[in-house]
Design a protein around this motif. Sequence first.
Motif, PDB file in Angstrom:
ATOM      1  N   UNK A   1     -21.381  41.239 -42.796  1.00 19.28           N
ATOM      2  CA  UNK A   1     -20.364  42.120 -42.227  1.00 19.28           C
ATOM      3  C   UNK A   1     -19.936  41.645 -40.834  1.00 19.28           C
ATOM      4  N   UNK A   2     -20.893  41.211 -40.021  1.00 24.92           N
ATOM      5  CA  UNK A   2     -20.571  40.708 -38.682  1.00 24.92           C
ATOM      6  C   UNK A   2     -19.630  39.501 -38.763  1.00 24.92           C
TER       7      UNK A   2
ATOM      8  N   UNK B   1     -17.839  45.705 -52.925  1.00 22.07           N
ATOM      9  CA  UNK B   1     -18.995  44.856 -52.636  1.00 22.07           C
ATOM     10  C   UNK B   1     -19.849  45.496 -51.536  1.00 22.07           C
ATOM     11  N   UNK B   2     -21.163  45.322 -51.657  1.00 19.23           N
ATOM     12  CA  UNK B   2     -22.071  45.735 -50.591  1.00 19.23           C
ATOM     13  C   UNK B   2     -22.391  44.535 -49.724  1.00 19.23           C
TER      14      UNK B   2
ATOM     15  N   UNK C   1     -14.094  37.364 -38.578  1.00 19.41           N
ATOM     16  CA  UNK C   1     -13.122  36.458 -39.201  1.00 19.41           C
ATOM     17  C   UNK C   1     -11.810  37.183 -39.489  1.00 19.41           C
ATOM     18  N   UNK C   2     -11.914  38.355 -40.078  1.00 21.84           N
ATOM     19  CA  UNK C   2     -10.720  39.105 -40.447  1.00 21.84           C
ATOM     20  C   UNK C   2      -9.982  39.636 -39.222  1.00 21.84           C
TER      21      UNK C   2
ATOM     22  N   UNK D   1     -20.111  45.522 -39.482  1.00 18.89           N
ATOM     23  CA  UNK D   1     -19.819  44.335 -38.685  1.00 18.89           C
ATOM     24  C   UNK D   1     -18.997  44.595 -37.441  1.00 18.89           C
ATOM     25  N   UNK D   2     -18.667  45.836 -37.163  1.00 20.91           N
ATOM     26  CA  UNK D   2     -17.895  46.152 -35.953  1.00 20.91           C
ATOM     27  C   UNK D   2     -18.807  46.022 -34.732  1.00 20.91           C
ATOM     28  N   UNK D   3     -18.408  45.174 -33.801  1.00 18.64           N
ATOM     29  CA  UNK D   3     -19.212  44.957 -32.602  1.00 18.64           C
ATOM     30  C   UNK D   3     -18.691  45.815 -31.447  1.00 18.64           C
ATOM     31  N   UNK D   4     -19.501  45.933 -30.409  1.00 21.71           N
ATOM     32  CA  UNK D   4     -19.092  46.711 -29.241  1.00 21.71           C
ATOM     33  C   UNK D   4     -17.801  46.168 -28.633  1.00 21.71           C
TER      34      UNK D   4
END
Length: 1060
Positions: A456-457, A449-450, A462-463, A489-492
Amino acid sequence: MENHLEQRLYQPQKLLEDLRETDAQQFRTAMKCLLEDKKDRLELEDIVIDLGEIREQALQSPGVNRSLFLVTLERCFQVLNALECVKILGRVLRGSSGSFLQPDITQRLPRDLREDAFKNLSAVFKDLYDQTSAHTQRALYSWMTGILQTSSNATSDSVSWVSAENLWILGRYMVHLSFEEIMKISPTEIGLFISYDNATKQLDTVYDITPRLAQAFLDRISSSNFDMRNTSTIHRLGLLVCFYDDLDFLDAAVARVLLHQMVKCSHLRGFQAGIQKLKADLLDIATKNQTLNETLGSLSDAVVGLTCDQLESLSPMAVHRAISTLNQVSGWAKSQVIILSSKYLAHEKVLSFYNVSQMGVLLAGVSTQALYSMDRKDLVQFMRSTASQHLSHLSPAQQQGVLSKFWQMTEAGDAASALGDIRGVFFKEVSLFDLWREPGFNSTVLKEKELRKSQALFLYELLSKTTRRPDELLRSAVLFSSAGQLVKGVQCSHIEAMSSDTFLAHFQYFENNLSLLSPYQVNCLAWKYWKVSRSSMPPFLLATLPARYLASVPASQCVPFVISLGKSQLDSLVLDSHKKNLVLRKVQQCLFQNDSTADEYAVDTLGSLLCHLPAAIMEHGITPRAWATALHGLRDCADLSPEQKAVVRRRLLEQHGLPQNWTAETTKDLGPFLALFSGDELSSITTKFPDIFQQTASKMTRTLPPKEFLWAVFESVRNSSDENPSSDPSSGCHGVAAPSTDDILKLAEANACWTPDALLCMGEDTFIRNVELLGTIKGFSRPQLIALKEKAIQVWDVPFYWRQHHIVSLGRIALALNESELEQLDLSSIDTVASLSQQTEWTSGQAKSILQGFLEDSGYAIQDLKSFHLVGLGATLCAMNITEIPLIKISEFRVVVARIGTLFCSTHVLAEFKRKAEVVFGDPTEWTSSILQELGTIAAGLTKEELQMLDKDLMPYFQPSAVKCLPDEIFKELSPEQIASLGPENAAAVTDAQRRQLSMLQRQSLQLALDGAKTRSWLDAPLSASPTRAPSSRSPLGVAICWGLWLGCPLLALMPKPLW
């Protein structure tokens, strides 16, 4: 050993010297080691060297590749056997993008190769054909033919050296044979060639053949006793079929065979207008003595040439019978798809799974309402089938109609399994609200899935709560989401929370998906790397840190730094022009010390940085010999400055002389650079090489060429046109040179050079056949658009009588409709409105007319609007009164927030949409990064009080479009801390008007954000500080532990003294 290998990697000229100075045994050892495919490992006490991996990495280094290429040509054929040397050349050249192959290279190629080695080397050149310049192609052709002629049995000029086998060896280079050489080929040899099983495959690849040479080949094939009207022969002709001209007394069945073979003609480089004419002629023959209804399924992609009136005349039964052909044809206009879909469904009556799965590309013509009315079981079955790939070709309104129906019957607990049925790019249409419905997610649901950034955030956050180990989650991000989409979705905070070992072990996941990361994320990765292992930090990351960190690049690592940057896209890494200049100054310090000039090696090293070199460096800092290599790279530059373009133009004139002296090869090689020359300079080219010039112009689709260049294209096409002016016979058009179909196809964007009178005088049939193409021309002025609108009224009557396919076909021409004309249109279908809303140049009055027209014609009130109506209305939603927006149902609004968040509405309208967003997402003080990202421009509707209350850590998650839309007087209310936290991308989106409102302290904060600065103390550690740790696991590509070993065993043979 490490120092020695590292020195040779980043000073490949010294590698070349070493290899030149070795004795035969050392050279043989080095070359054989390069040639070996075995995954050797070398163990030296406690050091283990993976020679196989090192060898592969060495072949990815441009400088090493160039040295190996040159020394192979110089020495290999004297030391190793020819087959081994050819294999080495093949490996090196395939890693070079063809840039090493310059015309003079053929002077170094051996001319006494054995037959098997010659064939293998010719095969390498055939594989690289598209990557080499026209001059090089001609030089390689001369080298190949020189050897072939020497080995042929031809005893006189009257006997051709071109045998069947020689044609096969030449491959695509056969298009360089002269007309005279082709005509001398014996019937026996050409017949033998056509009989080869692989002849068709070869002829399918002669994309750059000209009509004259194709006709010559067809003539020789005909002379060899092959029946040119035999189906078997036609199947063997490859792309030669595109120039078939023996149409006299042609049988309808043969015409249909030819049409089926002509599907491949779209791959040809140019001559498409002539091909369309040939298809039209064959179409007339194929339907002779039969109705279109009877022959529809046997006409292949020539059916694209049928007018809307012809398609309207078809019976539903005929479309039903031909659906297996129609559903695969590419090149349909939207208006044609609408007509054929309605015909098909008129026969089928019900939109079932079977019917929809049969429609293929025609699915895009099904109305949004029909898709919404489809039985959900049939819809779910369709979405689980392979036919669901066509969902990505639907309009946003149609896609939302499908999703609305899909969710309609889905219970809250079934959301996870339902989400699994939504595939590929279609998943990006799922709203953030719908993702909220299912808290029990696992990463396998995201397979193939795109994702949008907001999705993504939310999903990564959530995951991360259910998957406690970051390494597991990162692996899932790569394994289960399409091409690592979850890394968006990877945040700082996630990056900072990783342990050093986890970060270093999984950095490769980020590097492999760099194109998916925002500049802010890359900046966070750079800070993390600086903290945990700065000595092994991939050099390109330094460019995202504050400019002063560039000083930490020692002279010994200058070249790795430049190579690393050259493999990245500087424009996406560094958004601030001032900082970009500092980075480029560092690059110049590295490569242009003591006023030195760049040779081919330096140009190789620069990679994509070539596009950013200052004009002065381009003019005086690149040697004449390296200029050809530089030009190869400059062709791919998206946006050279006027100063850079002026330098390129001057150097081209120095290199090739005045345009009137250019050859066909020079004209081809200059390609997009032709747009740098004036109309007067181009006049000789357009006269001598009109086909080449027009083909080059047709490829310039990335940016709009200068007006003067378009005029040169226009004059070239008009001067080479063999048609009489195609004028409307009505009064006032006598003698006006109006456009023909051929002209319009050849001109593309240069159609903007027609006068309004010429457009108005266009023939009715010409307008009908080309209206959709004319509607895509970006350069038409308002008077030209008005002329085309008047032409449409002449052909179709007043707008009151226009049907959906008429309106959809207009494109930009619709912008010429005034408000009263827009009110006449039948806008009852949201699909008609959606086609109009794709245009972005409507006045507020026109947009209001479209919105009101839809509401009145459809009978809907604001409160009745479905989510797919909101999506279809698009930019016309901005024309709503602020008293109307509250009437939109929350249940419909909440699933299309992301779509509405792409609109650039007035501040008052955005403020109303923001109030609706509060109903969905709660008070702004509770908003998360995913919500801010989902809202897009709607977030610009925040009040100054609400904006001031936002946590500074949320500032990077505004979309840049939202930052631009914030009113100046509200933007200035942000605190210095909030502004400093915007991140590089959002800081670069700040407008000049917003910046002028800021205080000195706020401006300093803005500069910190642009520079990629951080405020945490550990991030501002002294530049001289020792690295925190060395990497404890396999280092990513580009780090120091690999720097010294990339060359592998070819260099081990060159060590100054034994290692063991």
